[in-house]
Scaffold this active site. Sequence first.
Site, PDB file in Angstrom:
ATOM      1  N   CYS A 236       0.844  -1.189   0.000  1.00 39.16           N
ATOM      2  CA  CYS A 236       0.000   0.000   0.000  1.00 39.16           C
ATOM      3  C   CYS A 236       0.879   1.239   0.000  1.00 39.16           C
ATOM      4  O   CYS A 236       1.883   1.288   0.707  1.00 39.16           O
ATOM      5  CB  CYS A 236      -0.899   0.034   1.228  1.00 39.16           C
ATOM      6  SG  CYS A 236      -2.416  -0.887   1.012  1.00 39.16           S
ATOM      7  N   GLN A 237       0.469   2.228  -0.765  1.00 30.73           N
ATOM      8  CA  GLN A 237       1.185   3.492  -0.821  1.00 30.73           C
ATOM      9  C   GLN A 237       1.087   4.198   0.532  1.00 30.73           C
ATOM     10  O   GLN A 237       2.057   4.719   1.050  1.00 30.73           O
ATOM     11  CB  GLN A 237       0.563   4.348  -1.919  1.00 30.73           C
ATOM     12  CG  GLN A 237       1.176   5.699  -2.100  1.00 30.73           C
ATOM     13  CD  GLN A 237       0.458   6.476  -3.207  1.00 30.73           C
ATOM     14  OE1 GLN A 237      -0.416   5.964  -3.882  1.00 30.73           O
ATOM     15  NE2 GLN A 237       0.840   7.714  -3.355  1.00 30.73           N
TER      16      GLN A 237
END
Length: 140
Positions: free
Chosen positions: A51-52
């Site tokens: 996930c960013q």
Amino acid sequence: MTIQEKQQEVIDEFSMFDDWMQRYEYMIELGKSLPLIDEKYKIDENLIKGCQSKVWVHAELEGNKLAFTADSDAIITKGIVAILIRVFSEQHPSEIIEADTKFIDEIGLKEHLSPTRANGLVSMIKQLKMYALAYQTQLN
């Protein structure tokens, strides 16, 4: 409610909005109602890889059903994880493992996310299913 019924509910809700700005606003609102993870579970082991933004997910077995809590440092991501938790929480691990996630495509979510957010979405689903798999083996 079954996973399929919850998915249909999400599809119905998203179909009420005319454009994606309204849908994003709705996702942000959903994120605000997310069952928040206890601070003690905001640890590296509960971070979703891929996930960013930072997304923590915690699962607990209550009886023979899984209850998820989560949090994120990004408002859209918080909304995404809120949708997933709403669909998969309070379900038997085997039902989570077997569930499809076509409802994500039906509401058009993936195509309206940046590539990194779309990858994060896939990682979140994978992690929820991994929790279900781990708890399923405990139940057997």
